[in-house]
Scaffold this motif. Sequence first.
Motif, PDB file in Angstrom:
ATOM      1  N   LEU A   1       0.841  -1.191   0.000  1.00 34.12           N
ATOM      2  CA  LEU A   1       0.000   0.000   0.000  1.00 34.12           C
ATOM      3  C   LEU A   1       0.879   1.244   0.000  1.00 34.12           C
ATOM      4  CD1 LEU A   1      -2.572  -1.086   2.735  1.00 34.12           C
ATOM      5  CD2 LEU A   1      -2.992  -0.997   0.267  1.00 34.12           C
ATOM      6  N   THR A   2       0.451   2.259  -0.730  1.00 34.52           N
ATOM      7  CA  THR A   2       1.108   3.558  -0.713  1.00 34.52           C
ATOM      8  C   THR A   2       0.213   4.534   0.029  1.00 34.52           C
ATOM      9  OG1 THR A   2       2.243   3.183  -2.813  1.00 34.52           O
ATOM     10  CG2 THR A   2       1.990   5.464  -2.098  1.00 34.52           C
ATOM     11  N   GLN A   3       0.741   5.152   1.062  1.00 39.96           N
ATOM     12  CA  GLN A   3      -0.005   6.134   1.841  1.00 39.96           C
ATOM     13  C   GLN A   3       0.391   7.536   1.390  1.00 39.96           C
ATOM     14  OE1 GLN A   3       1.332   4.961   5.715  1.00 39.96           O
ATOM     15  NE2 GLN A   3      -0.151   3.296   5.907  1.00 39.96           N
ATOM     16  N   LEU A   4      -0.604   8.385   1.158  1.00 43.08           N
ATOM     17  CA  LEU A   4      -0.379   9.766   0.740  1.00 43.08           C
ATOM     18  C   LEU A   4      -0.696  10.689   1.909  1.00 43.08           C
ATOM     19  CD1 LEU A   4       0.217  11.894  -1.449  1.00 43.08           C
ATOM     20  CD2 LEU A   4      -2.181  11.707  -2.149  1.00 43.08           C
ATOM     21  N   TRP A   5       0.253  11.593   2.229  1.00 39.52           N
ATOM     22  CA  TRP A   5       0.153  12.425   3.422  1.00 39.52           C
ATOM     23  C   TRP A   5       0.312  13.903   3.072  1.00 39.52           C
ATOM     24  CZ3 TRP A   5      -0.459   9.969   8.223  1.00 39.52           C
ATOM     25  CH2 TRP A   5      -0.181   8.597   8.254  1.00 39.52           C
ATOM     26  N   LEU A   6      -0.223  14.750   3.958  1.00 37.25           N
ATOM     27  CA  LEU A   6      -0.002  16.191   3.916  1.00 37.25           C
ATOM     28  C   LEU A   6       0.562  16.600   5.268  1.00 37.25           C
ATOM     29  CD1 LEU A   6      -0.396  18.785   2.197  1.00 37.25           C
ATOM     30  CD2 LEU A   6      -2.607  19.069   3.347  1.00 37.25           C
ATOM     31  N   MET A   7       1.669  17.375   5.254  1.00 35.45           N
ATOM     32  CA  MET A   7       2.365  17.679   6.504  1.00 35.45           C
ATOM     33  C   MET A   7       2.908  19.099   6.492  1.00 35.45           C
ATOM     34  SD  MET A   7       5.799  15.792   8.042  1.00 35.45           S
ATOM     35  CE  MET A   7       6.757  16.102   6.550  1.00 35.45           C
ATOM     36  N   ASP A   8       2.783  19.761   7.623  1.00 35.93           N
ATOM     37  CA  ASP A   8       3.530  20.982   7.894  1.00 35.93           C
ATOM     38  C   ASP A   8       4.853  20.531   8.518  1.00 35.93           C
ATOM     39  OD1 ASP A   8       4.729  23.234   8.912  1.00 35.93           O
ATOM     40  OD2 ASP A   8       2.928  24.031   9.859  1.00 35.93           O
ATOM     41  N   PRO A   9       5.980  20.674   7.829  1.00 38.12           N
ATOM     42  CA  PRO A   9       7.246  20.154   8.357  1.00 38.12           C
ATOM     43  C   PRO A   9       7.674  20.769   9.681  1.00 38.12           C
ATOM     44  CG  PRO A   9       7.411  20.524   6.001  1.00 38.12           C
ATOM     45  CD  PRO A   9       6.131  21.160   6.445  1.00 38.12           C
ATOM     46  N   GLU A  10       7.065  21.897  10.084  1.00 40.74           N
ATOM     47  CA  GLU A  10       7.368  22.467  11.396  1.00 40.74           C
ATOM     48  C   GLU A  10       6.486  21.861  12.493  1.00 40.74           C
ATOM     49  OE1 GLU A  10       9.242  26.791  10.835  1.00 40.74           O
ATOM     50  OE2 GLU A  10       7.131  26.712  10.231  1.00 40.74           O
ATOM     51  N   GLN A  11       5.466  21.102  12.074  1.00 37.05           N
ATOM     52  CA  GLN A  11       4.605  20.392  13.025  1.00 37.05           C
ATOM     53  C   GLN A  11       4.327  18.989  12.479  1.00 37.05           C
ATOM     54  OE1 GLN A  11       1.336  22.935  14.792  1.00 37.05           O
ATOM     55  NE2 GLN A  11       1.923  24.313  13.122  1.00 37.05           N
ATOM     56  N   PRO A  12       5.347  18.164  12.358  1.00 33.32           N
ATOM     57  CA  PRO A  12       5.192  16.868  11.689  1.00 33.32           C
ATOM     58  C   PRO A  12       4.225  15.922  12.390  1.00 33.32           C
ATOM     59  CG  PRO A  12       7.329  17.014  12.777  1.00 33.32           C
ATOM     60  CD  PRO A  12       6.739  18.392  12.810  1.00 33.32           C
ATOM     61  N   ALA A  13       4.048  16.062  13.696  1.00 35.07           N
ATOM     62  CA  ALA A  13       3.150  15.161  14.415  1.00 35.07           C
ATOM     63  C   ALA A  13       1.697  15.359  14.003  1.00 35.07           C
ATOM     64  CB  ALA A  13       3.303  15.366  15.919  1.00 35.07           C
ATOM     65  N   GLN A  14       1.391  16.490  13.384  1.00 33.60           N
ATOM     66  CA  GLN A  14       0.016  16.790  12.985  1.00 33.60           C
ATOM     67  C   GLN A  14      -0.258  16.453  11.520  1.00 33.60           C
ATOM     68  OE1 GLN A  14      -1.129  20.778  14.189  1.00 33.60           O
ATOM     69  NE2 GLN A  14       0.077  20.637  16.070  1.00 33.60           N
ATOM     70  N   LYS A  15       0.586  15.643  10.923  1.00 31.81           N
ATOM     71  CA  LYS A  15       0.381  15.271   9.519  1.00 31.81           C
ATOM     72  C   LYS A  15      -0.963  14.575   9.338  1.00 31.81           C
ATOM     73  CE  LYS A  15       2.839  10.797   9.732  1.00 31.81           C
ATOM     74  NZ  LYS A  15       3.155  10.763  11.153  1.00 31.81           N
ATOM     75  N   ARG A  16      -1.521  14.706   8.116  1.00 29.57           N
ATOM     76  CA  ARG A  16      -2.837  14.135   7.818  1.00 29.57           C
ATOM     77  C   ARG A  16      -2.726  13.143   6.668  1.00 29.57           C
ATOM     78  NH1 ARG A  16      -7.135  15.385   4.206  1.00 29.57           N
ATOM     79  NH2 ARG A  16      -6.116  17.286   3.457  1.00 29.57           N
ATOM     80  N   GLN A  17      -3.255  11.943   6.861  1.00 31.20           N
ATOM     81  CA  GLN A  17      -3.286  10.979   5.767  1.00 31.20           C
ATOM     82  C   GLN A  17      -4.443  11.322   4.840  1.00 31.20           C
ATOM     83  OE1 GLN A  17      -2.553   6.758   6.594  1.00 31.20           O
ATOM     84  NE2 GLN A  17      -4.190   6.221   5.164  1.00 31.20           N
ATOM     85  N   ILE A  18      -4.111  11.509   3.577  1.00 32.29           N
ATOM     86  CA  ILE A  18      -5.130  11.857   2.582  1.00 32.29           C
ATOM     87  C   ILE A  18      -5.777  10.613   2.011  1.00 32.29           C
ATOM     88  CG2 ILE A  18      -5.530  13.025   0.386  1.00 32.29           C
ATOM     89  CD1 ILE A  18      -3.016  14.697   1.002  1.00 32.29           C
ATOM     90  N   ALA A  19      -4.950   9.606   1.726  1.00 30.47           N
ATOM     91  CA  ALA A  19      -5.483   8.399   1.089  1.00 30.47           C
ATOM     92  C   ALA A  19      -4.511   7.249   1.278  1.00 30.47           C
ATOM     93  CB  ALA A  19      -5.729   8.636  -0.401  1.00 30.47           C
ATOM     94  N   GLU A  20      -5.030   6.047   1.096  1.00 28.68           N
ATOM     95  CA  GLU A  20      -4.219   4.831   1.053  1.00 28.68           C
ATOM     96  C   GLU A  20      -4.509   4.150  -0.279  1.00 28.68           C
ATOM     97  OE1 GLU A  20      -2.769   2.177   4.587  1.00 28.68           O
ATOM     98  OE2 GLU A  20      -4.777   1.533   3.996  1.00 28.68           O
TER      99      GLU A  20
END
Length: 684
Positions: free
Chosen positions: A207-226
Amino acid sequence: MKMINLGRSQIACAASAWLLCVASAMAQTAPAIAQATQPAPAARGVLAPNANLLVQGIPAVPQSLADKVGGYNDFRGHGFVAWHPTRREMLVTHRKAGANTAQLYRVGKPMAALEQLTDAADPVSNASYEPSGGRYIVFARATGGDEVAQLYRLDSRLDGQGKEPVLLSNPDQRHAMAGWLHKRSQMLFTSVPLDRTAAGGSRAQVLTQLWLMDPEQPAQKRQIAELPGGGWGVGAVSWDDKQLALSEYVSANESRIWLMDLATGAKRQLLPAAGEPMRASHFPAVFTRDNQSLLLLSNRFGQFVEPARLTLANGKLERLETQIPWDVSGLTQTEDGKRLALQFNIDGRDELRFYDARSFKPLPAPQMPPGSIGSAKYDRTRNELAFSVNGAQGPSQLFSMDAKGALQNWTQAYTPPGIDSRQFTEQQVVRWTSFDGQHISGLLSLPPAKFSGKRPVVISIHGGPEGQATVGFLGRNNYYLQELGVAFIQPNVRGSSGFGKTFLDLDNGFKREDSVKDIGALLDWIATQPNLDASRVLVTGGSYGGYMTLAVATNYPERIVGALDVVGISHFVTFLNNTESYRRDLRRVEYGDERDPAMKAFLEQISPLTKSAKIKAPLFVVQGKNDPRVPYTEAEQIVAKVREQGTPVWYLRADNEGHGFARKENQDYLFYATIMFMQQTLLK
């Protein structure tokens, strides 16, 4: 402006010479070959291998040989990475004097001194500035050639030493940077969880997971799709940050474009359209500024990859005529959306052409520096194009072209003192006819005229197999020509990219050995050339080129004097079983599915390990222990088998490398050993 650059293949490692392939591997079982240990102190006048090298059957390297080779090991160029978003400066890659690997540097202005940004044992080649003001850099780096890339943030506001990168990603996953949003400092990236399944266990779905992240707050990244499978990437982001154009790679001649809603992750297939019986390559490049259309590259209209424009509302696809019958290998657009630069792969040499983005009429351009274009990208504020050029006389240098067409040199490649690279031989295209009438071509580099008589020949076969031997700097391989008088041939056998989609498919599945017969025809051609010695031919290659090397050694054993296999496949079934999970299905499309009994029997039959008793010429095998593409067991099983039958075998394994050698100290030792191998085989 984002650049889409197809290179020679989206997935395959495609080296035009056997040390240009860089990657990594893993396997289930391995023959009993000793581990690398700390070498004993070297005898006087002998160059000792470093502690990461396992050396078997290779004679001691005289220090005098290393001294004689000298500067041929130290050509140093520069690779373009990124423009700063607001300032006229670049991120580049470079290996400084005395260093082992290429690292990131900042170039503050044309021909300015380089400011080093990263300094680690492993190389860095992919990075990007935070897009609003360049406050920090995000870069990707793997460890020991394993290709399990991790993402790091590096504060670009700091000067001098003390920059410590911050890990942003999960070390148990493989990551790839996938671009930025336009209006926010948020980065897209993909991750693929690693398959830790033990040998014999059932494998999890890739599976490939697609994410959106603010690199200054990496813990708050959001998974867009799998997404199912390992061939996914982000091709473009709409200018309103609402949609993504995704690419789904299936094979060298088949890929799809999907449109995804960034907020919900919902996606729909754009090309080929649902129900359309179309097998072709489709690569998204960039949205038009009004977000109504998508520019893309595709070979659906004919043999070659061409630009096209897709209207999103009604699905209308417009072919953009270039009148150039060669693949478009890259596309970049100015930030205002008015101008396009297309990169064409013209018979192995990459050239730039410019077009009006709306009318698609050709635009005038200045005389470009001689050589082959390596990469090109417009900046965000000045419509200035950065591009790299390399050629026979030197490694990659960086240039820019402003909006008025004025050119400026940004870096100067390093050529070691005492070597006049201006005398290096230009590659020439040669052609021959194979067993079935198919025309095959390759690049021939001849030694200088001071070497008289028929010259010995090295045949260097690229990887992929969808790779391509292309015009460019031969690096340390120039030593063979300039100092040893060896001719160097880089064939583009059937299955190579750059010559149309029909040619690309000619080696698939049950046609695998037809490409080996192309080398047999090349051996016939060499015998007709008055300046080449058909009785002294050495064959080499990396990755798939390593398989080809072994296949030539088993199919034409009496016609070569030696074989040098670098990270090559020795048995297709064990390779497909043991290559990393995210690559397995992609490789089955090319080589055949070993789960099918008929295909498995065929792959067993043609594999070099099966036919190893036919190998008569001395064999030199090179491997990285951490190779995820071609597991090191592929090397060790062919080494063990050929040794059993009494054929001389040299074996060099690096425990801190993957799919090829990326560290200079390992490359150097391999180079010295290769010269000695040639002296005992090709130059006797």
